[in-house]
Design a protein around this motif. Structure first.
Motif, PDB file in Angstrom:
ATOM      1  N   GLY A   1      10.881   7.752 -10.012  1.00 14.50           N
ATOM      2  CA  GLY A   1       9.748   8.546  -9.577  1.00 14.50           C
ATOM      3  C   GLY A   1       9.042   7.887  -8.396  1.00 14.50           C
ATOM      4  N   VAL A   2       7.889   8.422  -8.034  1.00 18.28           N
ATOM      5  CA  VAL A   2       7.101   7.876  -6.938  1.00 18.28           C
ATOM      6  C   VAL A   2       6.148   6.831  -7.514  1.00 18.28           C
ATOM      7  CG1 VAL A   2       5.486   8.380  -5.075  1.00 18.28           C
ATOM      8  CG2 VAL A   2       7.281  10.031  -5.637  1.00 18.28           C
ATOM      9  N   LEU A   3       6.301   5.584  -7.076  1.00 18.50           N
ATOM     10  CA  LEU A   3       5.550   4.462  -7.633  1.00 18.50           C
ATOM     11  C   LEU A   3       4.523   3.961  -6.637  1.00 18.50           C
ATOM     12  CD1 LEU A   3       8.538   2.369  -9.097  1.00 18.50           C
ATOM     13  CD2 LEU A   3       7.271   4.231 -10.198  1.00 18.50           C
ATOM     14  N   ASP A   4       3.298   3.753  -7.094  1.00 20.20           N
ATOM     15  CA  ASP A   4       2.294   3.075  -6.285  1.00 20.20           C
ATOM     16  C   ASP A   4       2.524   1.580  -6.457  1.00 20.20           C
ATOM     17  OD1 ASP A   4       0.993   5.382  -5.350  1.00 20.20           O
ATOM     18  OD2 ASP A   4      -0.130   5.561  -7.222  1.00 20.20           O
ATOM     19  N   ALA A   5       3.256   1.001  -5.513  1.00 20.86           N
ATOM     20  CA  ALA A   5       3.654  -0.397  -5.660  1.00 20.86           C
ATOM     21  C   ALA A   5       3.924  -0.997  -4.285  1.00 20.86           C
ATOM     22  CB  ALA A   5       4.907  -0.502  -6.531  1.00 20.86           C
ATOM     23  N   ASP A   6       3.976  -2.316  -4.253  1.00 19.40           N
ATOM     24  CA  ASP A   6       4.342  -3.033  -3.041  1.00 19.40           C
ATOM     25  C   ASP A   6       5.822  -3.407  -3.120  1.00 19.40           C
ATOM     26  OD1 ASP A   6       1.705  -2.771  -2.381  1.00 19.40           O
ATOM     27  OD2 ASP A   6       1.182  -4.880  -2.675  1.00 19.40           O
ATOM     28  N   LEU A   7       6.339  -3.892  -2.003  1.00 20.17           N
ATOM     29  CA  LEU A   7       7.772  -4.171  -1.921  1.00 20.17           C
ATOM     30  C   LEU A   7       7.993  -5.459  -1.156  1.00 20.17           C
ATOM     31  CD1 LEU A   7      10.432  -2.674  -2.746  1.00 20.17           C
ATOM     32  CD2 LEU A   7      10.487  -1.746  -0.436  1.00 20.17           C
ATOM     33  N   LEU A   8       8.848  -6.302  -1.687  1.00 19.75           N
ATOM     34  CA  LEU A   8       9.217  -7.541  -1.005  1.00 19.75           C
ATOM     35  C   LEU A   8      10.686  -7.486  -0.620  1.00 19.75           C
ATOM     36  CD1 LEU A   8       8.477 -10.431  -0.072  1.00 19.75           C
ATOM     37  CD2 LEU A   8       9.248 -11.228  -2.333  1.00 19.75           C
ATOM     38  N   CYS A   9      10.951  -7.730   0.667  1.00 17.17           N
ATOM     39  CA  CYS A   9      12.321  -7.764   1.182  1.00 17.17           C
ATOM     40  C   CYS A   9      12.605  -9.172   1.677  1.00 17.17           C
ATOM     41  CB  CYS A   9      12.493  -6.773   2.321  1.00 17.17           C
ATOM     42  SG  CYS A   9      11.954  -5.097   1.940  1.00 17.17           S
ATOM     43  N   VAL A  10      13.735  -9.730   1.246  1.00 16.92           N
ATOM     44  CA  VAL A  10      14.088 -11.099   1.627  1.00 16.92           C
ATOM     45  C   VAL A  10      15.516 -11.123   2.157  1.00 16.92           C
ATOM     46  CG1 VAL A  10      14.377 -13.476   0.829  1.00 16.92           C
ATOM     47  CG2 VAL A  10      12.526 -12.070  -0.111  1.00 16.92           C
TER      48      VAL A  10
ATOM     49  N   GLY B   1       0.771  -1.240   0.000  1.00 14.71           N
ATOM     50  CA  GLY B   1       0.000   0.000   0.000  1.00 14.71           C
ATOM     51  C   GLY B   1       0.795   1.279   0.000  1.00 14.71           C
ATOM     52  N   GLY B   2       2.116   1.185  -0.082  1.00 15.73           N
ATOM     53  CA  GLY B   2       2.936   2.384   0.013  1.00 15.73           C
ATOM     54  C   GLY B   2       3.178   3.047  -1.333  1.00 15.73           C
ATOM     55  N   ARG B   3       3.741   4.248  -1.273  1.00 21.46           N
ATOM     56  CA  ARG B   3       4.154   4.991  -2.467  1.00 21.46           C
ATOM     57  C   ARG B   3       5.678   5.071  -2.418  1.00 21.46           C
ATOM     58  NH1 ARG B   3       2.297  10.270  -3.218  1.00 21.46           N
ATOM     59  NH2 ARG B   3       2.210   9.793  -5.464  1.00 21.46           N
TER      60      ARG B   3
ATOM     61  N   ARG C   1       0.758  -3.520  -7.182  1.00 22.05           N
ATOM     62  CA  ARG C   1      -0.110  -3.369  -6.019  1.00 22.05           C
ATOM     63  C   ARG C   1      -1.027  -4.596  -5.883  1.00 22.05           C
ATOM     64  NH1 ARG C   1       1.243  -0.113  -3.353  1.00 22.05           N
ATOM     65  NH2 ARG C   1       0.345   1.943  -3.671  1.00 22.05           N
ATOM     66  N   GLY C   2      -1.045  -5.162  -4.667  1.00 24.71           N
ATOM     67  CA  GLY C   2      -1.935  -6.282  -4.385  1.00 24.71           C
ATOM     68  C   GLY C   2      -1.397  -7.646  -4.767  1.00 24.71           C
ATOM     69  N   ALA C   3      -0.139  -7.730  -5.227  1.00 22.92           N
ATOM     70  CA  ALA C   3       0.428  -9.031  -5.598  1.00 22.92           C
ATOM     71  C   ALA C   3       0.472  -9.962  -4.393  1.00 22.92           C
ATOM     72  CB  ALA C   3       1.830  -8.835  -6.168  1.00 22.92           C
TER      73      ALA C   3
ATOM     74  N   ALA D   1       5.115 -14.305   3.014  1.00 24.55           N
ATOM     75  CA  ALA D   1       5.875 -13.379   3.858  1.00 24.55           C
ATOM     76  C   ALA D   1       5.786 -13.794   5.308  1.00 24.55           C
ATOM     77  CB  ALA D   1       5.352 -11.962   3.693  1.00 24.55           C
ATOM     78  N   ASP D   2       6.861 -13.523   6.033  1.00 30.13           N
ATOM     79  CA  ASP D   2       6.863 -13.745   7.480  1.00 30.13           C
ATOM     80  C   ASP D   2       6.209 -12.581   8.214  1.00 30.13           C
ATOM     81  OD1 ASP D   2       8.554 -16.209   7.492  1.00 30.13           O
ATOM     82  OD2 ASP D   2      10.012 -14.820   6.599  1.00 30.13           O
ATOM     83  N   GLU D   3       6.282 -11.397   7.620  1.00 31.23           N
ATOM     84  CA  GLU D   3       5.703 -10.213   8.224  1.00 31.23           C
ATOM     85  C   GLU D   3       5.208  -9.295   7.119  1.00 31.23           C
ATOM     86  OE1 GLU D   3       6.907  -6.482  11.227  1.00 31.23           O
ATOM     87  OE2 GLU D   3       8.399  -7.982  10.666  1.00 31.23           O
ATOM     88  N   ARG D   4       4.066  -8.645   7.388  1.00 30.39           N
ATOM     89  CA  ARG D   4       3.544  -7.656   6.452  1.00 30.39           C
ATOM     90  C   ARG D   4       3.394  -6.325   7.176  1.00 30.39           C
ATOM     91  NH1 ARG D   4       1.353 -12.331   4.322  1.00 30.39           N
ATOM     92  NH2 ARG D   4       1.624 -12.491   2.047  1.00 30.39           N
ATOM     93  N   TYR D   5       3.715  -5.257   6.440  1.00 29.11           N
ATOM     94  CA  TYR D   5       3.513  -3.912   6.973  1.00 29.11           C
ATOM     95  C   TYR D   5       2.618  -3.168   5.994  1.00 29.11           C
ATOM     96  CZ  TYR D   5       4.298   0.630   9.064  1.00 29.11           C
ATOM     97  OH  TYR D   5       4.102   1.845   9.684  1.00 29.11           O
ATOM     98  N   ASP D   6       1.489  -2.685   6.491  1.00 32.29           N
ATOM     99  CA  ASP D   6       0.550  -1.941   5.661  1.00 32.29           C
ATOM    100  C   ASP D   6       0.955  -0.468   5.674  1.00 32.29           C
ATOM    101  OD1 ASP D   6      -1.523  -0.783   4.317  1.00 32.29           O
ATOM    102  OD2 ASP D   6      -3.090  -1.355   5.758  1.00 32.29           O
ATOM    103  N   ALA D   7       1.542  -0.011   4.566  1.00 25.56           N
ATOM    104  CA  ALA D   7       1.990   1.375   4.475  1.00 25.56           C
ATOM    105  C   ALA D   7       0.857   2.330   4.130  1.00 25.56           C
ATOM    106  CB  ALA D   7       3.122   1.493   3.461  1.00 25.56           C
ATOM    107  N   GLY D   8      -0.301   1.812   3.727  1.00 25.76           N
ATOM    108  CA  GLY D   8      -1.535   2.571   3.638  1.00 25.76           C
ATOM    109  C   GLY D   8      -1.446   3.942   2.991  1.00 25.76           C
ATOM    110  N   GLY D   9      -0.844   4.043   1.803  1.00 28.77           N
ATOM    111  CA  GLY D   9      -0.744   5.327   1.125  1.00 28.77           C
ATOM    112  C   GLY D   9       0.386   6.213   1.591  1.00 28.77           C
TER     113      GLY D   9
END
Length: 472
Positions: A15-24, A7-9, A34-36, A40-48
């Motif tokens: 540029g500024v991307l409306d996308a999700d991010l996976l860290c491993v 949910g983050g930007r 977005r929404g893929a 994950a072991d942990e999720r963080y909702d960045a909510g915009g």
């Protein structure tokens, strides 16, 4: 460890991307639609919210060891982490100073025991006294070497002496003459490294103080005793030395329009001169002194609105490529003294991110430019890129998640610093970090540290510049 930020930007070089991010396992693995759906072991909702690469503070004086009653590495890096900084570059003028590879390795071991952020180390340049250590310092991973140009040092401790009249001459190590400084430029260039300096010409300062005719008693006196031409003079000399030697020269804590003009002149002439400014110069002016008080005393001093506007122009057009807090704590009692005897320096690494984000909220810059100056370009300059400073697959998963609507008033009694005396005490800031991610783990939530200490040493790599010099 798999962290999924949704949910983050994302503030990226594209540029500024409306996308999700996976860290491993501590690295950025993928930028996702977005929404893929991913495991994950942990999720963080960045909510915009905005997701920046972790901020890098390249100018921190933690006073540790030697003056740890003022600050220590535990307090400075905890404060930095809460403020969205994931890497600090520690200045070399503790006691003993980092003036040799041997001290460098010892300081690394000391700080590894207390680091809450990742960290790099500066070396100290003393002129011919330690010119044989410049190469070994860069080989050990120093991000740069710093010259306190024009300052005397205490012969035994190598600590800065602001008022030479307070010390016996036999206890002083005088600043290196310009002939030695030119040799230092050549030595740093040979190793592809960075030489940085505090730029205020000592003779201009001495003459200006004498012309004042009395001790410094007001902020107007301080500005008269330390005029902007002192900064511009040293930058101009350094530009000629950089041109003659091919050395990469960096102006730290650039404070004035006149100094910036000297930087621009060098850059237009193709000379490798770059500049850092600080949040205090970007957000305070001499008009703030009645509100802020004596804690605003820093060197070079905070100047007028015209200087601040010029620095923002340089920040936004690329003449200024880095920003650092110049976190330099003194005791509460010392900062309460009058102008003449009060030491210069202020607490700043915890408010580094929030103050810059407030400027973003007020329209002084863009998210992309803030990410470039506070993260990407700083990482590139100090030999940390692409490991640090950017949101892209393969880079360290160091991030700061920012709520642009957050409002918080800075209060001294809420700061982590050992000596909590902030120039921004009582200022309401708009926009601020709500989470910090270090090495793929959420370590701060809403100003609360929620993970164990995990800071690591990061060595600088300047080999590309050595190769360029050998080719040339």
């Amino acid at each position: 460890m798999r962290l999924h930020i949704t949910g983050g930007r994302l503030v990226t070089p594209a540029g500024v991307l409306d996308a999700d991010l996976l860290c491993v396992d501590g690295k950025i693995a993928a930028i996702l639609d977005r929404g893929a759906e991913v495991e994950a072991d942990e999720r963080y909702d960045a909510g915009g919210k905005l997701v920046f690469p972790g901020f890098i503070d390249p100018h921190v004086h933690s006073r540790d060891p030697g003056a740890s009653h003022k600050e220590d590495f535990d307090h400075s890096t905890r404060g930095a982490l809460v403020g969205g900084v994931t890497t600090v570059l520690e200045m070399p003028n503790a006691i003993p100073p980092v003036d040799s590879a041997e001290v460098f390795q010892e300081r690394r071991r000391q700080h590894e025991q207390h680091a809450w952020t990742d960290f790099g180390l500066w070396g100290l340049a003393l002129g011919e006294t330690n010119i044989d250590q410049i190469g070994p310092l860069f080989e050990a991973g120093a991000v740069a070497v710093k010259l306190f140009w024009g300052y005397a040092l205490h012969k035994e401790t190598r600590s800065l002496v602001y008022n030479v009249g307070d010390e016996k001459p036999e206890n002083l190590l005088p600043p290196p003459p310009n002939g030695q400084v030119l040799q230092l430029f050549a030595e740093v260039a040979k190793h592809g490294g960075v030489l940085a300096a505090h730029c205020e010409d000592k003779d201009v300062l001495a003459t200006s103080q004498e012309a004042l005719g009395h001790p410094i008693e007001s902020y107007e006196d301080l500005l008269a005793a330390r005029p902007a031409v002192a900064e511009a003079t040293t930058i101009s000399i350094a530009s000629q030395f950089a041109k003659a030697t091919g050395c990469r020269f960096h102006v730290v804590h650039l404070a004035s329009e006149m100094g910036l003009d000297a930087v621009r002149t060098a850059q237009r002439n193709g000379v490798s001169v770059s500049a850092e400014t600080c949040p205090q110069y970007l957000t305070l002016t001499d008009a703030d002194y009645p509100k802020v008080g004596p804690v605003m005393k820093v060197y070079p001093p905070v100047r007028g609105q015209g200087d601040q506007d010029a620095l923002w122009e340089g920040f936004n057009d690329g003449a200024i490529s880095s920003v650092g807090s110049d976190h330099a704590p003194h005791t509460v009692e010392e900062k309460a003294r009058g102008f003449e005897t009060q030491p210069a320096g202020a607490v700043g690494c915890e408010t580094f991110g929030p103050v810059l984000l407030d400027a973003l909220a007020r329209g002084r810059t863009t998210a992309e430019r803030l990410a470039a100056v506070a993260s990407t370009d700083t990482a590139k300059f100090y030999g940390l890129y692409p490991r640090k400073g950017v949101i892209r697959p393969g880079s360290d998963a160091d991030l700061v998640i920012v709520d642009p609507e957050l409002r918080r008033t800075v209060r001294n009694d809420e700061l982590i610093a050992k000596q909590p005396v902030s120039p921004w005490n009582g200022f309401e800031l708009v926009g601020g970090p709500v989470a910090t991610v270090l090495g793929g783990q959420v370590v701060v939530r809403d100003r609360e540290i929620v993970a164990e200490r995990r800071g690591r040493f990061v060595a600088a790599d300047h080999s590309a510049h050595r190769a360029d010099r050998q080719t040339a």
